[in-house]
Design a protein around this motif. Structure first.
Motif, PDB file in Angstrom:
ATOM      1  N   SER A  93       0.828  -1.207   0.000  1.00  0.00           N
ATOM      2  CA  SER A  93       0.000   0.000   0.000  1.00  0.00           C
ATOM      3  C   SER A  93       0.862   1.258   0.000  1.00  0.00           C
ATOM      4  O   SER A  93       0.416   2.337  -0.398  1.00  0.00           O
ATOM      5  CB  SER A  93      -0.998  -0.008   1.165  1.00  0.00           C
ATOM      6  N   TYR A 196      -4.233  -1.483   9.382  1.00  0.00           N
ATOM      7  CA  TYR A 196      -4.413  -2.337  10.570  1.00  0.00           C
ATOM      8  C   TYR A 196      -5.884  -2.652  10.841  1.00  0.00           C
ATOM      9  O   TYR A 196      -6.236  -3.082  11.943  1.00  0.00           O
ATOM     10  CB  TYR A 196      -3.745  -1.670  11.787  1.00  0.00           C
ATOM     11  N   THR A 223      -3.929  -3.468   3.128  1.00  0.00           N
ATOM     12  CA  THR A 223      -2.732  -4.229   2.761  1.00  0.00           C
ATOM     13  C   THR A 223      -2.861  -5.700   3.131  1.00  0.00           C
ATOM     14  O   THR A 223      -3.573  -6.042   4.071  1.00  0.00           O
ATOM     15  CB  THR A 223      -1.496  -3.631   3.462  1.00  0.00           C
ATOM     16  N   SER A 225      -0.079  -7.084   3.991  1.00  0.00           N
ATOM     17  CA  SER A 225       1.200  -7.226   4.713  1.00  0.00           C
ATOM     18  C   SER A 225       1.044  -7.526   6.191  1.00  0.00           C
ATOM     19  O   SER A 225       1.984  -7.996   6.819  1.00  0.00           O
ATOM     20  CB  SER A 225       2.002  -5.926   4.613  1.00  0.00           C
TER      21      SER A 225
END
Ligand SMILES: Cc1ncc(COP(=O)(O)O)c(C=O)c1O
Length: 369
Positions: A93, A196, A223, A225
Motif C-alpha cells: 500500500s 491495521y 494491505t 502485509s
C-alpha cells in the motif's frame, strides 16, 4: 557526483528496522535467539494454502504478470461487496500512497497528515516536491481532526488519515471520519489508511469503504502485509470511486504487482475463520502487553492494533532501543523515550517482558545517583 534535488540530498533514508541476521552478526548472538518486534509484521506465516499457490505461480514466472490482477480483483471485489473497477492494486500500500501524492501533488502543493503517524506520508510528500503540514495528535495520541481541517489551505491537494494510527495504535470513531470527510473540499484527495483494519475489535470503529464509494475524492488503503502475513510479497490495495481509480492508475508503473504476489493474495481470501483466529490471538497478546505496561506505570497509547506505543523513563529512544537490541529483542525507537513494540507470539511477548524489566532496571540505575 550528479546534482541531486536539494530536498532529496537532505533526506535520511527510511529505516526499515534491522534484520535479525545483521543484529546477530553485530552482537555475536545466535540468530535463533533474536526476536524482531519492530515492523508490525505478524509472527505467523501466510494463511494455509498460500505458500503452495505462490509456488505454483512461480513456475510461470517467465511471463509478465496480469496488469489488472484479474483473478485477485474479482475475488476481492466479491469479498468486499464492491465492483472490481473500485479496486486499485499496488506493490504494497506504500506504493499506492506514494503514487497518490505524485498524482495530485508536486511543487506548490501541500500534503496534510497527523504527527506522529506513518512516516511514509512525509517521504511521499518530499519525493513529489510537495510542502507538508504535520498536525500534532491530541494528548490521547489521537488524530485532531478539527486541527487537520484547519490546516487544509488553498495549496492542499491530499490529506492522510491513518486509522488505526501507526505508531500510536489509536482509532478514530466512524462518525468522526464521515463528518471530517464531509468538511473537506472535493478538490482535496482524502486517503484513509486502514493497514491495521483487521485487528480492530472496538465497535466505535468501522471501515471508511462505504464513504469512499459515495464520493470521488476518498481513497481507502488496505494491505495484505499485516494480518495476512504477506509483508514479504508486497500487495496492497485501494478502494474508491471507479473514476478516481482510473485517474490514479495513470500515475502507476505498469506490472507492479508480481504474479506470485497476486496468487498469494488470492489464496489468502475466503478464510474468515483464520482471519478471526489471528485477530483474537493478537488481541490476547496485546492485552497482555498493555497489562504489563499498566502494572509498571508506563504511559501508552490505547492500542487497537498489533503493536503498542509506550514511553520509557528516558528522553532518548535510541538509547532505549540499543539496550533492548543488546539483549536480543529488536523494537522500534520513536522519539523522546517513546517506543513501539509489535505483538509477537506468546513466547516472544514473554521474552520482551523479561527484557523490558531488565532495561527498566538499567535505566533506573542510570537515573538514580
Ligand atoms: C499505516 C501503514 N500504512 C501502510 C503500511 C505499509 O504497508 P505495505 O506493506 O502494504 O506497503 C504500513 C506498514 O507498516 C503502515 O504502518
Amino acid at each position: 557526483m550528479p546534482v541531486f534535488r536539494p530536498e532529496i540530498a537532505a533526506l535520511s533514508p527510511y529505516e526499515v528496522g534491522r534484520p535479525i541476521s545483521e543484529v546477530a552478526r553485530d552482537l555475536g548472538l545466535d540468530p535463533a535467539s533474536i526476536i524482531r518486534l519492530t515492523a508490525n509484521e505478524t509472527p505467523f506465516g501466510p494463511f494455509p494454502g498460500v505458500a503452495e499457490a505462490a509456488a505454483e505461480a512461480l513456475a510461470g514466472a517467465n511471463r509478465y504478470p496480469d496488469n489488472d490482477s484479474w483473478d485477485l480483483s474479482n475475488a476481492l471485489a466479491s469479498e468486499l461487496g464492491v465492483d472490481r473497477s473500485n479496486l486499485w492494486f499496488g506493490n504494497g500500500s506504500v506504493a499506492l500512497l506514494v503514487d497518490s501524492v505524485s498524482a495530485v501533488g508536486g511543487p506548490g502543493t501541500r500534503v496534510v497528515y497527523a504527527w506522529p503517524s506513518f512516516v511514509m506520508y512525509r517521504f511521499a510528500a518530499i519525493w513529489a516536491g510537495s510542502d507538508f503540514t504535520e498536525v500534532p495528535l491530541d494528548e490521547s495520541h489521537r488524530h485532531d481532526l478539527d486541527a487537520m481541517r484547519e490546516a487544509i489551505d488553498e495549496q492542499t491537494r491530499i490529506v492522510f488519515v491513518c486509522n488505526p494510527n501507526n505508531p500510536t495504535g489509536t482509532i478514530i470513531p466512524h462518525e468522526e471520519i464521515a463528518s471530517f470527510v464531509g468538511s473537506v473540499p472535493d478538490s482535496v484527495l482524502v486517503v484513509i489508511d486502514e493497514a491495521y483494519h483487521d485487528f480492530v475489535e472496538d465497535q466505535r470503529y468501522a471501515t471508511a469503504i462505504p464513504t469512499a464509494l459515495t464520493r470521488k475524492n476518498v481513497l481507502v488503503l488496505r494491505t495484505f502485509s499485516k494480518i495476512y502475513g504477506l509483508a514479504g510479497q508486497r500487495v496492497g490495495y485501494g478502494v474508491g470511486d471507479g473514476s478516481l481509480i482510473t485517474e490514479l492508475r495513470k500515475m502507476q508503473q505498469p506490472l507492479t504487482v508480481n504474479a506470485v504476489a497476486q496468487a498469494a493474495a488470492l489464496a489468502s481470501l475466503g478464510q474468515p475463520g483464520e482471519l478471526k483466529r489471528r485477530a483474537r490471538e493478537n488481541a490476547a497478546g496485546r492485552h497482555h502487553l498493555v497489562g504489563v505496561m499498566d502494572e509498571r506505570g508506563l504511559e501508552h497509547g490505547e492500542s487497537h492494533t498489533n503493536f503498542v506505543y509506550f514511553k520509557m523513563p528516558s528522553d532518548d529512544s535510541r538509547v532505549v532501543s540499543r539496550e533492548f537490541t543488546a539483549r536480543g529483542v529488536i523494537i522500534r525507537p520513536m522519539s523522546s523515550g517513546w517506543m513501539r513494540v509489535t505483538v509477537g507470539t506468546e513466547m516472544e511477548n514473554r521474552r520482551f517482558v523479561e527484557v523490558l524489566d531488565e532495561v527498566l532496571d538499567t535505566l533506573s540505575d542510570k537515573i538514580s545517583p
